[in-house]
Design a protein around this motif. Structure first.
Motif, PDB file in Angstrom:
ATOM      1  N   LEU A   1       0.815  -1.217   0.000  1.00  0.00           N
ATOM      2  CA  LEU A   1       0.000   0.000   0.000  1.00  0.00           C
ATOM      3  C   LEU A   1       0.847   1.265   0.000  1.00  0.00           C
ATOM      4  N   ARG A   2       2.154   1.121   0.097  1.00  0.00           N
ATOM      5  CA  ARG A   2       3.040   2.291  -0.058  1.00  0.00           C
ATOM      6  C   ARG A   2       4.184   1.948  -1.018  1.00  0.00           C
ATOM      7  N   ASP A   3       3.801   1.248  -2.064  1.00  0.00           N
ATOM      8  CA  ASP A   3       4.739   0.871  -3.115  1.00  0.00           C
ATOM      9  C   ASP A   3       4.785   1.994  -4.149  1.00  0.00           C
TER      10      ASP A   3
ATOM     11  N   SER B   1       6.436   2.363  -6.774  1.00  0.00           N
ATOM     12  CA  SER B   1       6.476   1.950  -8.178  1.00  0.00           C
ATOM     13  C   SER B   1       5.077   1.791  -8.754  1.00  0.00           C
ATOM     14  N   GLU B   2       4.072   1.596  -7.873  1.00  0.00           N
ATOM     15  CA  GLU B   2       2.677   1.490  -8.287  1.00  0.00           C
ATOM     16  C   GLU B   2       1.932   2.809  -8.099  1.00  0.00           C
ATOM     17  N   GLY B   3       2.670   3.858  -7.702  1.00  0.00           N
ATOM     18  CA  GLY B   3       2.054   5.162  -7.510  1.00  0.00           C
ATOM     19  C   GLY B   3       1.481   5.379  -6.122  1.00  0.00           C
ATOM     20  N   ARG B   4       1.506   4.345  -5.278  1.00  0.00           N
ATOM     21  CA  ARG B   4       0.930   4.478  -3.938  1.00  0.00           C
ATOM     22  C   ARG B   4       1.997   4.961  -2.961  1.00  0.00           C
ATOM     23  N   THR B   5       1.712   6.053  -2.272  1.00  0.00           N
ATOM     24  CA  THR B   5       2.628   6.584  -1.282  1.00  0.00           C
ATOM     25  C   THR B   5       1.870   6.793   0.031  1.00  0.00           C
ATOM     26  N   ALA B   6       2.606   6.803   1.126  1.00  0.00           N
ATOM     27  CA  ALA B   6       2.008   7.047   2.438  1.00  0.00           C
ATOM     28  C   ALA B   6       2.707   8.220   3.089  1.00  0.00           C
ATOM     29  N   ALA B   7       1.915   9.172   3.563  1.00  0.00           N
ATOM     30  CA  ALA B   7       2.487  10.324   4.262  1.00  0.00           C
ATOM     31  C   ALA B   7       3.000   9.922   5.633  1.00  0.00           C
ATOM     32  N   SER B   8       2.382   8.892   6.249  1.00  0.00           N
ATOM     33  CA  SER B   8       2.865   8.389   7.522  1.00  0.00           C
ATOM     34  C   SER B   8       2.348   6.976   7.729  1.00  0.00           C
ATOM     35  N   VAL B   9       3.052   6.221   8.545  1.00  0.00           N
ATOM     36  CA  VAL B   9       2.637   4.883   8.954  1.00  0.00           C
ATOM     37  C   VAL B   9       2.775   4.808  10.473  1.00  0.00           C
ATOM     38  N   THR B  10       1.687   4.487  11.147  1.00  0.00           N
ATOM     39  CA  THR B  10       1.668   4.415  12.609  1.00  0.00           C
ATOM     40  C   THR B  10       1.236   3.024  13.036  1.00  0.00           C
ATOM     41  N   ARG B  11       1.899   2.491  14.050  1.00  0.00           N
ATOM     42  CA  ARG B  11       1.510   1.192  14.608  1.00  0.00           C
ATOM     43  C   ARG B  11       1.095   1.379  16.063  1.00  0.00           C
ATOM     44  N   VAL B  12      -0.040   0.787  16.405  1.00  0.00           N
ATOM     45  CA  VAL B  12      -0.565   0.905  17.764  1.00  0.00           C
ATOM     46  C   VAL B  12      -0.872  -0.490  18.300  1.00  0.00           C
ATOM     47  N   ASP B  13      -0.950  -0.608  19.603  1.00  0.00           N
ATOM     48  CA  ASP B  13      -1.265  -1.894  20.214  1.00  0.00           C
ATOM     49  C   ASP B  13      -2.687  -2.304  19.866  1.00  0.00           C
ATOM     50  N   GLY B  14      -2.833  -3.558  19.459  1.00  0.00           N
ATOM     51  CA  GLY B  14      -4.146  -4.079  19.110  1.00  0.00           C
ATOM     52  C   GLY B  14      -4.075  -4.928  17.865  1.00  0.00           C
TER      53      GLY B  14
END
Length: 336
Positions: free
Chosen positions: A288-290, A292-305
């Motif tokens: 989802l943040r590849d 090369s496929e045009g998909r970018t992520a401004a941020s990635v956050t990981r939380v407990d759960g």
């Protein structure tokens, strides 16, 4: 901080598979405070739930956002899928006598309803942030379909445990996915859906998967808003188990959302929130943040759960959303 709520009923667009005059309803609820109602330069937050849930599951998160970022937010809206929550009650008779009884109501149809709401006069001039959980994440992405990049309606997109996936990735991991899907569909179809009271339902759920890991507030929201009074007494799930089961194999919207992300993520910042023990494999998360496929992520956050992190750890999800809202502060008051 006291939240003021205003429920509305929205007529959904006519679906081509349905007979003339077959118009489903979408239940929505507006949240604001006395102070935020006058803050018209603040953000409007839009929330879409996961399969089997309902719009009020977001309330613990919405309450915390207003508490922590009251100066930044004007209002929040949450939507019930046409087969879920109060929408499921409103549409019960139509769902029982239409093709939806056999095929369900696709996330594409929920997309069309939310997109029509976003385009309605009620939302004109609002600076919106779209937030979706699981299938609700795909739904929010797809509300931008057919919209030119220069006219996209959102200041940001926040996807919590999104089940958005490319077709290639889905079939690459299909050996793991199909048994899981078949198990979930079978378990949902056979699940208990009626109790003598809300208190009995809550006590029963609190001892069983998946509800036994939920935050107490989320379980309260389910017992209060996810159940309806049943004919003859007792309470029943607002989302009929048959309709919920039909939603899980509806994978085409998730493929379409992955393609749409490749188009819009360079124009609208996309923020991903994952549970540490979620459902989506890491390889699919990375896709989802590849770039090369045009998909970018401004941020990635990981939380407990886990995958149901909205229900399991609402405070952490709210904090992750607040962190995203902070990145928009410099633009507050600008017009999209």
């Amino acid at each position: 901080m006291l939240l003021e709520t205003s429920p509305i009923i929205f007529d959904c667009p006519q679906n081509v598979k349905d007979a003339p005059g077959h118009v489903l309803k979408m239940s929505a609820k507006r949240y604001c405070t006395l102070e935020s109602a006058g803050n018209t330069n603040g953000l409007t937050l839009l929330f879409a739930h996961c399969v089997g849930s309902h719009k009020e599951q977001w309330e613990p998160i919405i309450e915390r956002i207003f508490k922590l970022r009251h100066a930044q937010v004007h209002e929040a809206w949450s939507f019930d899928w046409q087969t879920h929550g109060e929408s499921g009650v409103l549409n019960r008779d139509l769902l029982a006598t239409s093709p939806s009884r056999v095929y369900g109501v696709s996330a594409f149809e929920w997309t069309d309803a939310i997109a029509a709401f976003v385009r309605s006069p009620r939302m004109q001039g609002k600076r919106m942030v779209a937030i979706g959980h699981s299938a609700g994440a795909a739904t929010m992405v797809l509300t931008m379909r057919d919209t030119p990049l220069a006219s996209l309606p959102y200041a940001a997109l926040i996807l919590v445990e999104p089940t958005v996936i490319t077709r290639d990735m889905f079939y690459l991991t299909i050996d793991d996915r199909i048994p899981t899907m078949e198990f979930v569909v079978a378990a949902t179809s056979a699940r208990r859906e009626r109790w003598r009271s809300r208190a009995e339902a809550r006590a029963w759920m609190a001892r069983r998967v998946p509800w036994d890991t939920w935050d107490a507030r989320a379980l309260h929201m389910l017992s209060r808003y996810g159940l309806a009074d049943a004919p003859g007494g007792g309470v029943v799930l607002k989302c009929a188990r048959e309709q919920e089961a039909l939603s899980y194999p509806d994978v085409e919207p998730h493929f379409a959302a992955a393609a749409e992300l490749g188009r819009v993520s360079r124009a609208v910042p996309v923020h991903l929130v994952w549970g540490h023990d979620g459902l989506v494999p890491e390889v699919a998360q990375d896709a989802l943040r590849d770039g090369s496929e045009g998909r970018t992520a401004a941020s990635v956050t990981r939380v407990d759960g886990g995958h149901m992190v909205v229900q399991e750890n609402p405070d952490a999800v709210a904090d992750a959303i607040c962190a995203v809202l902070d990145t928009l502060r410099a633009h507050r008051g600008s017009k999209l």
